[in-house]
Design a protein around this motif. Structure first.
Motif, PDB file in Angstrom:
ATOM      1  N   ASN A 132       0.886  -1.089   0.080  1.00  0.00           N
ATOM      2  CA  ASN A 132       0.023   0.086   0.074  1.00  0.00           C
ATOM      3  C   ASN A 132       0.829   1.319  -0.194  1.00  0.00           C
ATOM      4  OD1 ASN A 132      -2.107  -1.792   0.287  1.00  0.00           O
ATOM      5  ND2 ASN A 132      -3.448  -0.606   1.294  1.00  0.00           N
ATOM      6  N   LEU A 133       1.866   1.284  -0.796  1.00  0.00           N
ATOM      7  CA  LEU A 133       2.433   2.477  -1.238  1.00  0.00           C
ATOM      8  C   LEU A 133       1.511   3.407  -1.970  1.00  0.00           C
ATOM      9  CD1 LEU A 133       6.023   1.324  -1.470  1.00  0.00           C
ATOM     10  CD2 LEU A 133       5.047   1.920   0.561  1.00  0.00           C
ATOM     11  N   VAL A 134       2.016   4.785  -1.956  1.00  0.00           N
ATOM     12  CA  VAL A 134       1.227   5.712  -2.837  1.00  0.00           C
ATOM     13  C   VAL A 134       2.102   5.693  -4.050  1.00  0.00           C
ATOM     14  CG1 VAL A 134       0.536   8.110  -3.266  1.00  0.00           C
ATOM     15  CG2 VAL A 134       0.230   7.006  -1.033  1.00  0.00           C
ATOM     16  N   PRO A 135       1.636   5.169  -5.053  1.00  0.00           N
ATOM     17  CA  PRO A 135       2.413   5.214  -6.434  1.00  0.00           C
ATOM     18  C   PRO A 135       3.084   6.495  -6.793  1.00  0.00           C
ATOM     19  CG  PRO A 135       0.167   4.401  -6.783  1.00  0.00           C
ATOM     20  CD  PRO A 135       0.438   4.955  -5.169  1.00  0.00           C
ATOM     21  N   SER A 136       2.409   7.613  -6.414  1.00  0.00           N
ATOM     22  CA  SER A 136       2.649   8.780  -7.074  1.00  0.00           C
ATOM     23  C   SER A 136       4.090   9.437  -6.162  1.00  0.00           C
ATOM     24  CB  SER A 136       1.673   9.688  -7.293  1.00  0.00           C
ATOM     25  OG  SER A 136       1.154  10.178  -6.165  1.00  0.00           O
ATOM     26  N   LEU A 137       4.547   8.522  -4.977  1.00  0.00           N
ATOM     27  CA  LEU A 137       5.338   9.254  -4.085  1.00  0.00           C
ATOM     28  C   LEU A 137       6.679   8.345  -4.091  1.00  0.00           C
ATOM     29  CD1 LEU A 137       3.083  10.561  -1.108  1.00  0.00           C
ATOM     30  CD2 LEU A 137       3.861  11.962  -3.014  1.00  0.00           C
ATOM     31  N   THR A 138       7.577   9.084  -3.782  1.00  0.00           N
ATOM     32  CA  THR A 138       8.970   8.377  -3.694  1.00  0.00           C
ATOM     33  C   THR A 138       8.924   7.453  -2.457  1.00  0.00           C
ATOM     34  OG1 THR A 138       9.995  10.081  -2.851  1.00  0.00           O
ATOM     35  CG2 THR A 138      10.291  10.093  -5.236  1.00  0.00           C
TER      36      THR A 138
ATOM     37  N   GLU B  21       9.355  10.251   0.295  1.00  0.00           N
ATOM     38  CA  GLU B  21       8.017  10.910   0.503  1.00  0.00           C
ATOM     39  C   GLU B  21       6.755   9.806   0.897  1.00  0.00           C
ATOM     40  OE1 GLU B  21       8.896  13.674  -3.623  1.00  0.00           O
ATOM     41  OE2 GLU B  21       7.703  12.090  -3.548  1.00  0.00           O
TER      42      GLU B  21
ATOM     43  N   LEU C 293       4.831  10.882   4.216  1.00  0.00           N
ATOM     44  CA  LEU C 293       3.275  10.964   4.712  1.00  0.00           C
ATOM     45  C   LEU C 293       3.244  10.927   6.117  1.00  0.00           C
ATOM     46  CD1 LEU C 293       1.261   8.925   2.143  1.00  0.00           C
ATOM     47  CD2 LEU C 293       1.077  11.080   2.455  1.00  0.00           C
TER      48      LEU C 293
ATOM     49  N   PHE D 289      10.541   5.734  -7.116  1.00  0.00           N
ATOM     50  CA  PHE D 289       9.324   5.635  -7.019  1.00  0.00           C
ATOM     51  C   PHE D 289       8.831   4.041  -6.655  1.00  0.00           C
ATOM     52  CE2 PHE D 289       9.401   9.564  -9.147  1.00  0.00           C
ATOM     53  CZ  PHE D 289       8.491  10.174  -8.287  1.00  0.00           C
TER      54      PHE D 289
END
Lengths: 239, 790
Positions: free
Chosen positions: A101-107, A110, A114, A141
């Motif tokens: 569940n990583l946010v794909p648009s954040l490295t 980043e 969060l 990413f």
């Protein structure tokens, strides 16, 4: 080996959870009483559908029981409203999920930020990533990382807020044995170095060997629980 | 402090969704641009006019009389509510301009003996006002001077009430009275053919036999004075002097044209921008709903980490607001540019001494607030959904959408509907609200095209009715006075090239029915007149019956009367008698107000011999020059109206604006269609990518799979057509009603080709847009698509 304190972090009393799907009722938890102790590495073991994920969600304040009580130390989670649960998660709980569940648009960095953005006393994101051995790949990413690396980012993200408890839902479920062991040793070393109470749910019986305490689940009930006098090191495990 | 990670996600999400975001931003921008141009220009024009009127003391009440002695001025000045009075001599003159064959029309306005007027003060642009004691000096309006290349010091000839005079231009001026300078009988301003001539009172009075008298009155009211009271008092006072009735600014010609334009701007600003904002809100709703569905796991994660519901809601709301901000920036730029274009357009028609100030800053703020509100409203549902999503549920994959057997299933079987087609139809029925709104979006695009293109068909009808059915004469000669019919016709017959002449008698009246009243001129012609005719409601020529009155539709509606009703006719000239006359029928006329009577019947009522006030003439084309030369010397002709010239000016002006309007409307329809079709197709692709990839793996060809993607769009856009026609017709009717004034009516004419054009444009654009999205299907990586965890 460390001393295991008698200090319970979680206490559940006759915990029940019933899902109403409209056509039929599914009993996920059927009267669960257990205690999770501070600084311990606890494994909840059971087949899928045994209720262990439901229990983890309730312990983490993501879900509420249908009846029964959950105490986080002296805090009655069942008495908290939505806002209270959010506050509880924000302050005390770190989550690690099977699918990262990583946010794909954040490295990587980043994704960790969060958490550090909203925590009262976080460790620097870089430090958290160093702890999981990803100091070199912070600016990648998620799509540029392997599954094991992604899960380690997720762990870094979970521990960056210095949580009291770390709740892991099948952290190795999507990984091969070799990568899974790497992730387990990160979890183990966090538990040892930071003293973070760690709860891991898994259907992989091999993992119980590294736990302080093990609960066996089936059909929404705890069938068996015991402590491990001789914990195995993660490297000794394979499946 | 570094940018919070959630903000970084926001910016990157926006970058990822750039195409969809742009489509929405453009729709919003169109709404903003139209709002700025319509409402902004409404406020700008209104404010400019108000400032001009105040600075140059534009009068509040106007009256004209046949001849009133100057000695009654003190009495008028003493009336309650009157602040200032200006008595003038006004009249028409035929002008013979150097190098121009056709006579031009001059409107003479006298300047007071003191030199500078107290009211309706002209702005001197070049030269000076005429010397009150000088001879044959005039100042002319700047449009007339520009169009004819006149400068102070130039000369031209005028036929002043039968006396030929050479006039010297001393100055070039502007006046609040003639912001819109349109000559009698003209449809559009003809700057070269119509001039305003300011002349010293003494000379004007001498020319029109009004020494010691006036025939035109301007009155400025004291603050708080009731214009109706002053008008009533003036009417009582001036009645013995041949008054045709005082009126306020609303019937002052220049002012009423500006008023009509303002009404239209305001109407458009109320009608069009809301359509765009509604569509943008719908598109935001569609995109955000999809985004929240796709990001369920991320929402769950954020909640697990401890982000509050409010923070998460705000995160998604901000995305919509950022899209709005992009739209606002584009809209502001486009609106400023369009408003500048409109200002240039206005400069063709309206003459102000200072620039029409561009769109007021407040309008920019209003437009921005509305755009943000529209985007936020569109995002509201998805945002709340994200906020309310329980974290444990968010983490679990969403349940597959529940498809149900519908009543259509037996139909599918009976008609052997193919499987891909069934997928399309079930998809449409599964999300009925979304499908309906998408369909409505296409319908609105069609409606915008229908609603604006109807003007061309309407103008065709208007021109046909006005020039080919009603006024078929080549030239109308306006006479200085009501002249005996036989002599006037005989004199006109003798002019070179004249093929036919018809006389017409016009007399000012007030029509009264109950508490409603309308001032206009009754026109009377001999039965069988073929040049200038009256049409009935169906466009057939009709002769006013003896003893009855034909009213144009608008007059009848304003008076609340129909055929068979009786109206009171108060004659405002001659013996000023009052008669009851039956309305015998309703006629159709798009320009001006009209009432028609039989020639003999009118003269019986007036108790006068047969007289005419204008002559309609048909002239042999080859003799036109000789005809004009002769007319310039006719003493009793005050104005020569060339109907052909009117038509040409009108057509030229319209043609220039048609290109601009057409382009703007096409762009608008394109934006709506593109916005709806692109978003719909992208969401389809996103929702169905696994399904479509599965079909490809099962051996379906690209073309077959594309059918599913294109099919839904095609079905919705086709179903949308009749709705678009209906909505478009309704908007056209509203625009037509809104444009109605005493000056003209634009009929709502909708021809089949308007509907066909609108439909064709929207359908083709929709297909083209989906084709762009369809190309992504070719890049669909089958293995990854199957692996994607939803």
């Amino acid at each position: 080996m460390r001393d295991v304190g008698p200090d319970p972090v979680f206490t559940t009393q006759d915990l029940r959870k019933v899902y109403d799907t409209g056509t039929r009722k599914v009993v996920a938890l059927d009267g669960v009483d257990l205690k999770v102790y501070a600084a311990e590495f606890t494994v909840l073991l059971g087949p899928s559908g045994s209720g262990k994920s439901t229990l983890l969600n309730i312990l983490g304040g993501l879900d509420r029981p249908t009846s029964g009580r959950v105490l986080f130390r002296d805090l009655d989670l069942t008495a908290l409203d939505d806002r209270g649960l959010t506050e509880y998660r924000r302050r005390h709980v770190g989550f690690v999920f099977q699918f990262y569940n990583l946010v794909p648009s954040l490295t990587a960095r980043e994704n960790v930020q969060l958490v550090t953005d909203v925590s009262p006393d976080p460790m620097p994101a870089d430090e958290a990533l160093e702890l999981v051995g990803l100091g070199e790949r912070m600016d990648h990413f998620p799509a540029e990382l392997s599954g094991g690396e992604q899960q380690r980012v997720a762990i870094a993200r979970a521990i960056a807020k210095r949580p009291e408890v770390l709740l892991c839902d099948e952290p190795t479920g999507a990984l091969d044995s070799h990568t899974g062991v790497q992730v387990l040793s990160v979890l183990d070393s966090i538990n040892a170095r930071l003293g973070t109470t760690t709860v891991v749910i898994t259907h992989n019986a091999a993992i119980e060997r590294m736990a302080h305490r093990v609960f066996h689940f089936s059909d929404g009930k705890v069938r068996e629980s015991y402590t491990n006098p001789n914990r195995a090191r993660p490297e000794e495990i394979s499946w | 402090m570094p940018m919070p990670a959630l903000w970084k996600k926001l910016v990157r999400d926006l970058a990822r969704l750039w195409a969809q975001a742009t489509a929405i931003a453009l729709v919003l921008a169109a709404g903003i641009a139209i709002l700025l141009t319509t409402f902004g220009m409404f406020r700008a024009l209104d404010a400019t006019r108000a400032a001009y009127y105040e600075r140059n003391r534009f009068a509040d009440v106007f009256a004209s009389v046949r001849r009133a002695p100057m000695s009654i001025i003190p009495e008028i000045e003493g009336l309650d509510g009157v602040l200032a009075v200006e008595a003038r001599v006004a009249g028409l003159a035929t002008l013979d301009l150097p190098g121009r064959k056709r006579p031009a029309i001059g409107r003479i306005v006298s300047l007071p003996p003191g030199g500078t007027p107290r009211l309706n003060v002209p702005v001197v642009r070049a030269g000076r006002l005429p010397d009150p004691s000088g001879r044959d000096e005039v100042a002319v309006n700047s449009r007339f001077a520009d169009a004819n290349g006149f400068r102070p010091g130039d000369r031209f000839t005028a036929n002043l009430n039968g006396r030929k005079r050479e006039l010297l231009i001393t100055g070039i001026v502007l006046s609040p009275e003639f912001i819109y300078a349109i000559g009698p009988g003209m449809l559009m301003p003809d700057n070269a053919g119509y001039g305003i001539l300011w002349m010293p009172h003494r000379e004007a009075a001498a020319a029109f036999d009004l020494s010691g008298a006036f025939n035109d009155l301007s009155v400025q009211l004291a603050t708080g004075a009731n214009p109706q009271d002053v008008i009533a008092a003036l009417d009582r006072l001036l009645a013995p002097y041949g008054a045709t009735g005082a009126h306020d600014r609303s019937r002052q010609l220049s002012n009423s044209f500006i008023e009509a334009e303002l009404t239209q701007l305001k109407g458009s600003s109320m009608l069009l921008p809301p359509i765009f904002f509604a569509i943008a809100a719908f598109l935001v709703n569609m995109v955000m709903a999809r985004l929240v569905t796709l990001e369920r796991p991320q929402i769950g994660l954020l909640k697990a980490i401890g982000y509050t519901n409010r923070e998460i809601a705000l995160h998604y709301l901000m995305l919509a607001i950022l899209v709005a901000v992009v739209g606002i920036i584009i809209g502001w730029a486009a609106g400023t540019w369009l408003a500048r274009g409109l200002t240039r357009l206005y400069a063709q028609f309206f003459t102000f001494p200072f620039l029409i100030y561009a769109v007021p800053a407040g309008t920019y703020v209003v437009a921005a607030v509305l755009a943000v509100a529209a985007a936020a409203a569109g995002a509201l549902r998805a945002t709340l959904q994200a906020a309310r999503l329980p974290p444990a549920v968010a983490m679990a994959p969403p349940a597959p959408p529940r498809f149900r057997r519908t009543l259509l299933e037996p139909v599918f079987r009976r008609l052997h509907v193919s499987q891909p087609m069934r997928m399309v139809l079930r998809g449409i029925l599964r999300w009925p609200i979304r499908s309906t709104l998408t369909m409505l979006g296409y319908a609105l695009a069609v409606a915008v095209l229908v609603a604006t293109r109807f003007f061309y068909d309407s103008l065709d009808l208007l021109l046909d009715a006005t020039f080919y059915q009603t006024n078929r004469q080549d030239v109308t000669l306006v006479l200085a006075d009501a002249l005996p019919e036989t002599a006037a016709l005989a004199e006109a017959q003798r002019l070179p090239g004249v093929l036919a002449v018809e006389g017409t008698r016009s007399t000012p009246v007030e029509l009264v029915s109950g508490n409603r009243a309308k001032r206009l001129g009754i026109e009377a012609r001999r039965p069988g007149a073929t040049l200038s005719r009256v049409l009935d409601r169906d466009g057939r020529p009709v002769t006013p019956p003896k003893g009855g009155l034909l009213l144009t539709e608008r007059v009848a509606r304003q008076l609340g009367v129909g055929a068979g009703d009786t109206v009171e006719v108060r004659f405002l000239s001659g013996r000023r008698e009052v008669h009851l006359v039956t309305v015998s029928g309703i006629s159709r006329q798009f320009i001006g107000l009209g009432a028609f009577m039989d020639f003999d019947a009118l003269h019986r009522v007036l108790r006068e011999g047969a007289r005419v006030t204008a002559l309609h003439v048909s002239v042999d084309n080859r003799a036109l020059d000789a005809f004009y030369r002769a007319v310039k010397d006719m003493p009793k002709v005050t104005a020569v109206l060339s109907l052909r010239e009117s038509l040409r000016t009108f057509r030229d002006t319209i043609r220039k604006n048609v290109v601009i309007m057409n382009t703007v409307n096409l762009v608008i329809a394109f934006l709506i269609t593109f916005g709806v079709a692109y978003n719909q197709a992208r969401i389809q692709l996103s929702e169905r990518s696994r399904e479509l990839a599965s079909l490809r793996i099962l051996g379906f060809t690209r073309a077959e799979v594309s059918t599913i993607l294109v099919g839904e769009t095609l079905i919705l856009v086709l179903v949308a057509q009749p709705f678009g026609w209906l909505i478009g017709s309704a908007i056209a009717e509203a625009l037509a009603r809104n444009s109605e004034s005493d000056l003209y009516t634009i009929p709502a004419v909708l021809e089949p080709h308007t509907f066909a054009f609108a439909s064709l444009v929207v359908i083709l654009l929709a297909i083209f847009t989906v084709a762009i999205v369809r190309r992504r299907l070719d890049r669909l990586d089958l293995v990854t698509a199957m692996k994607t965890r939803e």
